[in-house]
Design an enzyme around this catalytic site. Structure first.
Site, PDB file in Angstrom:
ATOM      1  CE  LYS A 180      -1.883   2.957   2.089  1.00 20.40           C
ATOM      2  NZ  LYS A 180      -1.649   4.373   1.702  1.00 20.40           N
ATOM      3  CD  GLU A 256      12.920   0.741   7.839  1.00 17.05           C
ATOM      4  OE1 GLU A 256      12.667   1.416   6.826  1.00 17.05           O
ATOM      5  OE2 GLU A 256      13.656  -0.251   7.840  1.00 17.05           O
ATOM      6  CD  GLU A 392       9.809  13.443  11.287  1.00 15.41           C
ATOM      7  OE1 GLU A 392       8.636  13.039  11.429  1.00 15.41           O
ATOM      8  OE2 GLU A 392      10.708  12.762  10.761  1.00 15.41           O
TER       9      GLU A 392
END
Ligand code: NAD
Ligand code: 6OD
Length: 488
Positions: A180, A256, A392
Site C-alpha cells: 500500500k 521505520e 520533527e
C-alpha cells in the site's frame, strides 16, 4: 504520466484492476492534477490478500532459491530498462529534482532487488553442536521459511526506494506481498507492478492496493487476519495506530518511523567538507528524508563561521521546476505538508528564534506559486526545550546551537524521544568513535551522511521505530526461523 486523464490502477492477482472510487494525484510543483488513482475498497484489499495466500500455496514459497534470486535480478533489469519512466513518474509525484530521482531513488529501487537476491543465495544457516553434561549430543540447525503474506505500507518521501527496500527482501525470502504505497505518490508502485508482470512474477506474488490510511486500504491491510506480518515506514503516530490495528491478530511488525536527528560539529572538523555534508543532510529532498539533520550542534569556536557558511549554502540552493537539471530543491509534497512546515516556521519565530535565512515562501511569478515550495531555513537562538527543537518538522530547515564540551553535545543530541540517526564531524577519529558509541540512535555517520550499505542494520530507537532491516536483519524479519534439534 503527464495527464490527469491517466488512471493509476491497483494490481491484484496479476491484473490491473479498478476500485469503486478514485482520488487525484497532484503535482506538488504547481498543484495541477497528474492522474486519477483508483482506490481499493475493503473487498479489493481482501482479494489481494487472498491472491497472495493462493500464490504461496501455488509454490512460490517452494521455488528454489536460485530461481527466485534470478527473478529478482530480472525485476531489477526491468526497472533499469524503464529507467526514464520511473524517474519521470517519481519526479511528477514528489516534485523532487530529476537529478535526485536519477541518482538515488530509481537506481536504489533496482539495487534493492539485486542486493537481496544475492544475499538470499549466499545466506548461511545457524547451527550448533550441543553436548549436555549427561552425555547427550544433538545437532541444532535453523530452517528458514517465509512468513506468508506480508503487508507493506510506505510513505511519500522516497516512494520507490522505500517500497523496494521492503518488497525485495520479503520476496527473496519466499513471501507474497500486498503493498500500500502513499496516496501522495502512487505512480511508481503501479509501474513496478508492470515490471513484475512483464518479467513473469507469478500472479498474486506482488500486489498493489491504492488508498489512504485509517478507514481505507492501509487499515484494511493492517487489520487483516490473513496478513502474517506488517512492515511500515512513516510517521511515529501512524506507527502507533498500526500497532493498535495489528494487536488483535498478533503479527510481527517492523517499523521505520520519524526522527529529530542531530549533527555534532567539532571545531577540528574539515570545515568545507562538513558544511557541504550538512547542506545535504539538512536540505536534500527539501528536507524530507527521515535521516535529515534538523538539530545542528556546533562547537563554539567555529559557531559563527559555520552559521554563515551554511546560510550561504542555503541561499545558493536553486529552487526550481523539478524537471530542470539545474534545480537542487523542489517543493514539499503537498499543500497540507507545506502548511505544517510553515506553521513551524511561525512557531520558531514566536518561540524566540533568530531567522538566519528563509522562514517563508518563495515567489516565482509563474505557476510554481501554485505549488508547495518553502524557503530553505536556518534558525538559531532557540532554547532546547522548545517545540521546534523537539518535534520533527520534515522540511528544509534546521536549528543551529553552540556547545562547549563533548559531554554537553552528546547530552543535547540524546535529549529526544526519537533515535533514528546522527552525524559527527571531526578529524579526531578517536573522538568520532567515542561520541558515535554514546549516541542513542540506529545509525551514526562520522564525517558523512546518507552513505548507505544495504547489508547493514537500519532502524531506530525510541519513537523512531521497532526492529532493524537491512542485510541479514531483513532476511530474519521476513522469515520464520524453525530451529531443528536432532538427537544424535
Ligand atoms: P504517514 O505515516 O502519514 O504515512 C505513511 C503510510 O502510512 C502511507 O501509505 C499512509 O497512507 C499510511 N497510513 C496512514 N495512516 C494509516 C493507518 N491508520 N493504517 C495504515 N496505514 C496508514 O507518513 P508520511 O507522511 O507518508 O511520511 C513521512 C514520515 O515518514 C515522517 O515522519 C518520516 O520521518 C517518516 N519516515 C521514516 C523513515 C524511516 O526509515 N525511519 C523513512 C521515511 C519516512
Ligand atoms: O536507505 C534506506 O535504506 C532507507 N531506509 C532510507 C530511509 C530514508 C528515510 O527517509
Amino acid at each position: 504520466m503527464t495527464s490527469a486523464s491517466k488512471l493509476i490502477q491497483n494490481y491484484v492477482n496479476g491484473k490491473f484492476v479498478r476500485g469503486p472510487r478514485e482520488f487525484s494525484d497532484i503535482n506538488p510543483a504547481d498543484g495541477t492534477g497528474i492522474a486519477q488513482v483508483s482506490e481499493a475498497d475493503e473487498s479489493l484489499v481482501n482479494q489481494a490478500v487472498e491472491s497472495a495466500r493462493l500464490a504461496l500455496g501455488g509454490n512460490w514459497d517452494k521455488l528454489a532459491v536460485p530461481a527466485r534470486a534470478a527473478l529478482l535480478h530480472k525485476i531489477a533489469d526491468g526497472i533499469e530498462a524503464r529507467f526514464n519512466d520511473f524517474v519521470q513518474a517519481e519526479v511528477a509525484d514528489t516534485g523532487k529534482p530529476v537529478s535526485l530521482a536519477s541518482k538515488i531513488d530509481v537506481p536504489r529501487g533496482a539495487a534493492n532487488f539485486r542486493v537481496f537476491a544475492d544475499l538470499i543465495k549466499n545466506a548461511g544457516i545457524e547451527a550448533f553442536w550441543t553436548e549436555t553434561s549427561d552425555g547427550v549430543s544433538a545437532l541444532n540447525y535453523c530452517a528458514r521459511k517465509p512468513l506468508g503474506v506480508v503487508g507493506i505500507i510506505t510513505p511519500w518521501n522516497l516512494p520507490l526506494l522505500l517500497l523496494t527496500w521492503k518488497a525485495a527482501p520479503a520476496l527473496a525470502c519466499g513471501n507474497c506481498v500486498v503493498v500500500k504505497p502513499s496516496e501522495e505518490t502512487p505512480a511508481t508502485a503501479t509501474l513496478l507492478a508492470e515490471v513484475m508482470q512483464s518479467v513473469g512474477v507469478p500472479p498474486g506474488v506482488f500486489n498493489v492496493v491504492h488508498g489512504f490510511g485509517s478507514g481505507s486500504a492501509g487499515e484494511f491491510l493492517t487489520s487483516h487476519a490473513d496478513v502474517n506480518a506488517i512492515t511500515f515506514t512513516g510517521e511515529s503516530k501512524t506507527g502507533s495506530a498500526i500497532m493498535r490495528a495489528v494487536a488483535p491478530t498478533v503479527k510481527p511488525i517492523s517499523f521505520e518511523l520519524g526522527g529529530k536527528n542531530a549533527a555534532i560539529v567539532f571545531a577540528d572538523c574539515d570545515f568545507d567538507e562538513t558544511v557541504s555534508g550538512l547542506a545535504d543532510a539538512v536540505f536534500l529532498n527539501t528536507g524530507q528524508v527521515c535521516l535529515c539533520a534538523e538539530r545542528v550542534y556546533v562547537e563554539r569556536p567555529v559557531f559563527d563561521r559555520f552559521v554563515s557558511a551554511l546560510k550561504q549554502k542555503a541561499e545558493g540552493l536553486s529552487l526550481g521546476w523539478p524537471g530542470d537539471s539545474k534545480t537542487t530543491t523542489g517543493p514539499l509534497i503537498s499543500k497540507e505538508h507545506r502548511a505544517k512546515v510553515l506553521s513551524y516556521y511561525e512557531l520558531a519565530k514566536k518561540e524566540g528564534a533568530t531567522v538566519v535565512t528563509g522562514g517563508g515562501t518563495p515567489e516565482f511569478g509563474d505557476a510554481r506559486d501554485n505549488g508547495f515550495y518553502v524557503q530553505p531555513t536556518i534558525f538559531t537562538g532557540l532554547p532546547e526545550s522548545t517545540r521546534c527543537v523537539k518535534e520533527e518538522i520534515f522540511g528544509p530547515v534546521c536549528h543551529i546551537a553552540p556547545f562547549d564540551t563533548e559531554e554537553e553535545a552528546i547530552a543535547k543530541a540524546n535529549d529526544t524521544k526519537y533515535g533514528l540517526a546522527a552525524s559527527v564531524w571531526t578529524t579526531n577519529l578517536k573522538r568520532g568513535h567515542r561520541v558515535a558509541e554514546k549516541l542513542r540512535v540506529g545509525i551514526t555517520w562520522v564525517n558523512c551522511w546518507f552513505l548507505r550499505d544495504l547489508r547493514t542494520p537500519f532502524g531506530g530507537a525510541g519513537l523512531s521505530g521497532i526492529g532493524r532491516e537491512g542485510g541479514l536483519h531483513s532476511l530474519n524479519f521476513y522469515s520464520e526461523l524453525n530451529n531443528i534439534c536432532v538427537k544424535l
